[in-house]
Design a protein around this motif. Structure first.
Motif, mmCIF file in Angstrom:
data_model
loop_
_atom_site.group_PDB
_atom_site.id
_atom_site.type_symbol
_atom_site.label_atom_id
_atom_site.label_comp_id
_atom_site.label_asym_id
_atom_site.label_seq_id
_atom_site.Cartn_x
_atom_site.Cartn_y
_atom_site.Cartn_z
ATOM 1 N N LYS A 134 18.948 -2.305 48.345
ATOM 2 C CA LYS A 134 19.108 -0.967 47.781
ATOM 3 C C LYS A 134 20.539 -0.439 47.880
ATOM 4 C CE LYS A 134 14.319 0.577 48.287
ATOM 5 N NZ LYS A 134 13.418 1.620 48.850
ATOM 6 N N GLU A 135 21.361 -1.008 48.738
ATOM 7 C CA GLU A 135 22.752 -0.580 48.860
ATOM 8 C C GLU A 135 23.694 -1.394 47.980
ATOM 9 O OE1 GLU A 135 23.511 2.091 50.608
ATOM 10 O OE2 GLU A 135 21.372 2.280 51.061
ATOM 11 N N GLY A 136 23.120 -2.327 47.240
ATOM 12 C CA GLY A 136 23.926 -3.162 46.364
ATOM 13 C C GLY A 136 23.783 -4.629 46.714
ATOM 14 N N PHE A 137 24.388 -5.483 45.901
ATOM 15 C CA PHE A 137 24.307 -6.926 46.162
ATOM 16 C C PHE A 137 25.395 -7.648 45.374
ATOM 17 C CE2 PHE A 137 21.335 -5.889 42.722
ATOM 18 C CZ PHE A 137 21.730 -6.745 41.711
ATOM 19 N N THR A 138 25.702 -8.840 45.854
ATOM 20 C CA THR A 138 26.556 -9.771 45.130
ATOM 21 C C THR A 138 25.880 -11.141 45.178
ATOM 22 O OG1 THR A 138 28.574 -8.577 45.726
ATOM 23 C CG2 THR A 138 28.832 -10.836 44.928
ATOM 24 N N ASN A 223 26.403 -5.690 42.065
ATOM 25 C CA ASN A 223 25.806 -4.357 41.946
ATOM 26 C C ASN A 223 26.284 -3.496 43.102
ATOM 27 O OD1 ASN A 223 23.418 -2.508 43.020
ATOM 28 N ND2 ASN A 223 23.221 -2.614 40.793
ATOM 29 N N ASP A 224 26.778 -2.301 42.780
ATOM 30 C CA ASP A 224 27.323 -1.407 43.811
ATOM 31 C C ASP A 224 26.321 -0.344 44.254
ATOM 32 O OD1 ASP A 224 27.213 0.184 41.589
ATOM 33 O OD2 ASP A 224 29.305 0.834 41.668
ATOM 34 N N GLY A 225 25.045 -0.603 44.002
ATOM 35 C CA GLY A 225 24.008 0.365 44.315
ATOM 36 C C GLY A 225 23.691 1.271 43.158
ATOM 37 N N ASN A 226 24.421 1.086 42.055
ATOM 38 C CA ASN A 226 24.243 1.957 40.892
ATOM 39 C C ASN A 226 24.442 1.218 39.578
ATOM 40 O OD1 ASN A 226 24.028 4.721 39.695
ATOM 41 N ND2 ASN A 226 26.101 4.222 39.004
#
Length: 609
Positions: A134-138, A223-226
């Protein structure tokens, strides 16, 4: 000029919101929009060094998670494990990205039609199975596609897939039969499609087609959470979802697959090719933290930036075919404008006798801003009295017939080479002098083909002595092997009704189906007919300005076919990416065909009657 009915008091930037300074550079630079750090959740290196237990031969190989988080991968066999084909499905390889001397990869030789296949899944107790990011991913993957990629064997093969389906967590919109997958399409595009935690529908990011049969690719989904962006070799394209995307949703009790996609909780298509590494981080990490920190040097293997002549003798002449410009018109009009300006400037120096547009002048027929951009581009040719003809594509039809508003008969009313249109207004023809001959260009509309075919027959009957090039949006397709030309229903109709019986038709040209192929057929008289498909819309930057040249060399009795981009030519070298090449050099992009002009055009009489 077109008979416009939509408002035209828009500037180019106003009419297309993509044309901000930031978006102008999106394809040309390695933009770094993310500025957060994260922790590695899983890191899989496909090397013997990371074998935890078992072997490929015994079918119980377990690969250790290099992150130390215990997300080990377990080898799985799908189908008949007793099949003799099992022995060759997985094998170690010394081939790696950048040809590292001490690296390894794992080669998968799966085929969706084979009785057996192999892939990996995370262990039941793997931490990553519950992670929703939920806080982002790579997500990073270093892969190489099979050199013999065939859509009928490999389309939608999974690199990394979250098991389960969205319907199990009450997400019933979109593709509810899947959860998330990083896979390869039938056109060799990378697709990341995922059901995030904040939406009831999956959102999708696409890359351009990965055309090379020889190269490794470094794929990253950030993804940066948004916001989510997909990169290939550090470069992003314009097909990133604009939706707010939070996390990657999960179904309790399900894990991840490596080397297999899923549909409705069943294995769908297994990966074929090589995988070197996959790493997943729980934040959007900075570019300097990526596995591959810089773009590759040089340029892709299926092209060159060397200087190649487009006209090789002063008596030669070119016919120019501009394939489906829909993506550049919609997303990056400066590419389209550069093409038009180059044609206008180089018409005389390159002896360009006629330019034929192969259809799909816009991507969305209901979007007036796209028609305005398309029209403004082609008006560059109008102002310089450059001969051209346009045919509609499937994206050009719409309520109120916008194609006829912009590219109907009125546009050609003052052009001497234009000789008329069909009753529908969508088909047309023109006659142009080039070299020793007058050529007839017959543009037959795909949607109105049934009603226009009688008109088209009458045109060729009225001009039996003119060498004729037939253009329609769809004539050929590409077969399931990804390289061979294939008939289409429309193409068969044109062949049976026109090409086969009327000997003056010596060439057909079409777009519509992504890729490039050609073949030589023989008509009812036993004479050769060149058939060519060219469509680059799914390639980098929506075609990256590549145009198809046909250089007629009457003295040497041959036609030289080349694909060239003035857009790339004009790019400063420091702005070119790995995928920017001026000339495409694959056997279907650069080739020559022998033709004895005097024999093939023996019917020719220099008369326009």
């Amino acid at each position: 000029m077109s008979n416009k009915k939509w408002p035209t008091n828009l500037s180019i930037s106003d009419s297309n919101p993509m044309l901000t300074e930031q978006n102008r550079s999106i394809l040309r630079q390695s933009i770094e929009p993310f500025n957060t750090d994260g922790q590695v959740v899983a890191y899989w290196k496909f090397s013997k060094e990371y074998v935890k237990s078992g072997t490929i031969e015994t079918g119980d190989l377990v690969l250790q998670d290099a992150s130390g988080n215990g997300n080990d991968l377990v080898m799985q066999t799908f189908g008949d494990s007793r099949s003799v084909e099992t022995e060759n499905i997985l094998k170690w390889s010394n081939s790696t990205y950048g040809n590292a001397s001490n690296g390894q990869s794992l080669e998968f030789v799966n085929d969706k039609h084979a009785p057996v296949g192999c892939y990996f899944s995370t262990s039941d107790n793997a931490m990553i199975n519950k992670e929703k990011f939920k806080e982002g991913f790579t997500i990073e993957a270093i892969v190489k596609l099979p050199p013999n990629f065939e859509p009928n064997k490999h389309s939608w093969m999974g690199i990394l897939t979250r098991q389960g389906q969205a319907s199990a967590i009450n997400k019933l919109a979109g593709e509810k039969e899947i959860l998330s997958t990083l896979s390869i399409s039938n056109l060799r595009e990378v697709q990341w499609t995922s059901h995030p935690t904040n939406l009831n529908v999956n959102e999708t990011n696409w890359s351009f087609s990965l055309e090379s049969k020889e190269e490794w690719y470094y794929i990253s989904v950030v993804n940066d959470g948004n916001q989510t962006k997909l990169y290939v070799n550090g470069i992003t394209d314009f097909r990133n979802t604009e939706a707010q995307v939070v996390g990657i949703d999960a179904v309790e009790g399900f894990g991840w697959n490596v080397g297999a996609s899923m549909w409705s909780n069943e294995i769908d298509t297994l990966f074929s090719g090589k995988i070197q590494e996959i790493r997943i981080t729980n934040r959007a990490i900075k570019r300097e933290g990526w596995l591959m920190k810089s773009s590759q040097e040089g340029y892709t293997a299926n092209g060159t930036n060397e200087q190649l002549a487009l006209i090789t003798a002063s008596k030669n002449y070119n016919f120019l075919f501009l394939p489906d410009p829909q993506k550049t018109v919609r997303y990056q009009p400066e590419i389209f404008f550069t093409q038009m300006e180059w044609i206008a400037d180089q018409k005389d120096s390159h002896n360009i006798a006629m330019t034929a547009f192969l259809g799909d002048m816009v991507d969305q027929s209901h979007a007036p801003e796209e028609w305005i951009v398309s029209d403004l581009g082609v008006e560059i040719l109008d102002k310089q009295n450059i001969p051209y003809l346009v045919i509609a594509g499937n994206h050009d039809y719409g309520i109120g017939d916008p194609y006829l508003i912009y590219y109907g008969p009125d546009r050609y009313s003052e052009k001497e080479y234009y000789k008329g249109s069909s009753p529908s207004g969508f088909s047309s023809y023109g006659i142009i002098e080039a070299g020793s001959y007058h050529y007839l260009f017959l543009m037959v509309d795909m949607q109105h083909m049934m009603e226009d075919i009688t008109w088209a027959k009458q045109i060729v009957k009225n001009h039996p002595n003119l060498p004729t090039i037939l253009v329609s949006h769809e004539i050929l397709a590409i077969a399931g092997d990804g390289i061979s030309p294939q008939d289409t229903d429309r193409g068969n109709m044109l062949w049976n009704e026109l090409v086969n019986e009327y000997d003056q038709i010596f060439m057909t040209v079409s777009g519509h189906n992504h890729g490039s192929v050609h073949r030589i057929m023989k008509n009812a008289n036993g004479n050769k007919v060149i058939q060519m498909l060219v469509d680059y819309q799914s390639s980098f930057a929506g075609g990256n300005g590549w145009m198809r040249f046909a250089e007629f060399d009457e003295e040497m009795n041959k036609i030289n076919f080349r694909s060239y981009s003035p857009w790339v030519e004009n790019l400063p070298e420091e702005e070119r990416t790995y995928f920017d090449v001026k000339h495409l050099t694959s056997p279907n992009d650069q080739f020559e065909i022998e033709i004895n002009f005097k024999e093939r055009f023996s019917f020719y009489i220099q008369s326009l009657s």
